[in-house]
Write an enzyme that holds these catalytic residues in place. Structure first.
Site, mmCIF file in Angstrom:
data_model
loop_
_atom_site.group_PDB
_atom_site.id
_atom_site.type_symbol
_atom_site.label_atom_id
_atom_site.label_comp_id
_atom_site.label_asym_id
_atom_site.label_seq_id
_atom_site.Cartn_x
_atom_site.Cartn_y
_atom_site.Cartn_z
ATOM 1 N N CYS A 183 17.134 -34.496 -15.561
ATOM 2 C CA CYS A 183 15.678 -34.316 -15.542
ATOM 3 C C CYS A 183 15.044 -35.590 -16.082
ATOM 4 O O CYS A 183 15.556 -36.677 -15.852
ATOM 5 C CB CYS A 183 15.266 -33.082 -16.350
ATOM 6 S SG CYS A 183 15.700 -33.173 -18.107
ATOM 7 N N GLY A 184 13.949 -35.483 -16.801
ATOM 8 C CA GLY A 184 13.307 -36.664 -17.363
ATOM 9 C C GLY A 184 14.019 -37.192 -18.600
ATOM 10 O O GLY A 184 14.256 -38.389 -18.727
#
Length: 286
Positions: free
Chosen positions: A244-245
């Site tokens: 993800c981030g």
């Protein structure tokens, strides 16, 4: 409300389950609320103002590997043990973790416990918003804690570093699944952290974590979860690496994979905060 037959104290439990077990002597509750900088919210202040009775605050940005420049990387076992003992959490406890957004950052703590070899932990389905919406009790006093012995057995297969992910991407030996919103995955929206390139890891598939949740931030049932992964062309017969981030919402994907019986999954801890920083790592767009 009665506990759901889908309650599983190793993955996900309902608010009714937690209410029924809240006074169990070996139950411990963690508030793992965490917000992106642009949300302009203070998780610790919100915890102090009101939390589920007996909950301790798990600081995702402090219980981390302080030697790393990357955000909230997994802590060393020694640090994890130290922080948990200070919160009165140890061997033999059933832990339930929740967050203030419903199902956002709590899964990261579920994954961290599992990384340390602790499997008696579940995420509260729908989190604090659902608990509040049902009119359930809150308190603003910190709990009394007693030190409890804890042992860990780090499960190295549950985490991947950038070299391992680059290898997997090159050989196609695992499905790399990205939890970011579609526009960020495609490189059409800017990253919230400055200095990062836009796009995604070559060959990765996009399953935005929000797509796995209902409107009330509870997780969709296993059959629907499986269908969502398959619709994103994820081959569920292969090992999975979630990303993800910065390694937080990737854990929502990990939790969903566990819910559908896919046991061979790991989390890319550095995620896009790391991959997007290095120009020598290939990036795809679109």
């Amino acid at each position: 409300m009665t506990p759901s037959p889908n309650d599983d104290p190793k993955t996900l439990v309902s608010t009714a389950w937690l209410a029924a077990h809240l006074k169990d002597p070996d139950l411990r509750v963690l508030d793992a609320s965490w917000f992106l900088p642009d949300m302009a919210r203070d998780a610790q202040a919100e915890y102090a103002a009101g939390h589920i009775p007996g909950a301790r605050f798990f600081d995702i940005d402090e219980i981390t590997d302080s030697r790393s420049a990357l955000p909230h990387m997994a802590p060393a076992p020694e640090k994890f043990i130290s922080r948990m003992r200070a919160m009165g959490i140890g061997d033999g406890h059933q832990v339930v973790v929740y967050d203030a957004l419903g199902l956002f950052s709590a899964a990261r703590v579920w994954w961290t416990f599992r990384l340390m070899g602790k499997t008696d932990i579940a995420v509260l389905d729908g989190g604090l918003p659902k608990w509040r919406a049902e009119g359930r009790e809150l308190e603003d006093m910190p709990p009394m804690v007693r030190d409890r012995h804890m042992t860990t057995a780090r499960q190295n297969h549950l985490v991947k570093d950038v070299t391992q992910v680059a290898h997997a991407a090159k050989l196609g030996e695992a499905e790399i699944i990205d939890a970011r919103a579609a526009a960020r995955f495609r490189g059409e929206a800017p990253e919230p952290r400055p200095g990062l390139r836009a796009g995604h890891i070559p060959g990765s598939k996009n399953v935005p974590f929000a797509s796995l949740l209902n409107a009330d931030a509870t997780m969709k049932p296993p059959a629907e979860l499986r269908a969502i992964f398959e619709a994103a062309h994820v081959d569920l017969t292969k090992p999975a690496i979630t990303s993800c981030g910065s390694g937080v919402t990737a854990a929502v994907l990990s939790l969903a994979l566990e819910r559908i019986g896919h046991r061979n999954h790991a989390l890319y801890d550095g995620s896009w905060a790391e991959w997007g920083m290095y120009d020598d790592l290939a990036v795809e767009k679109g």
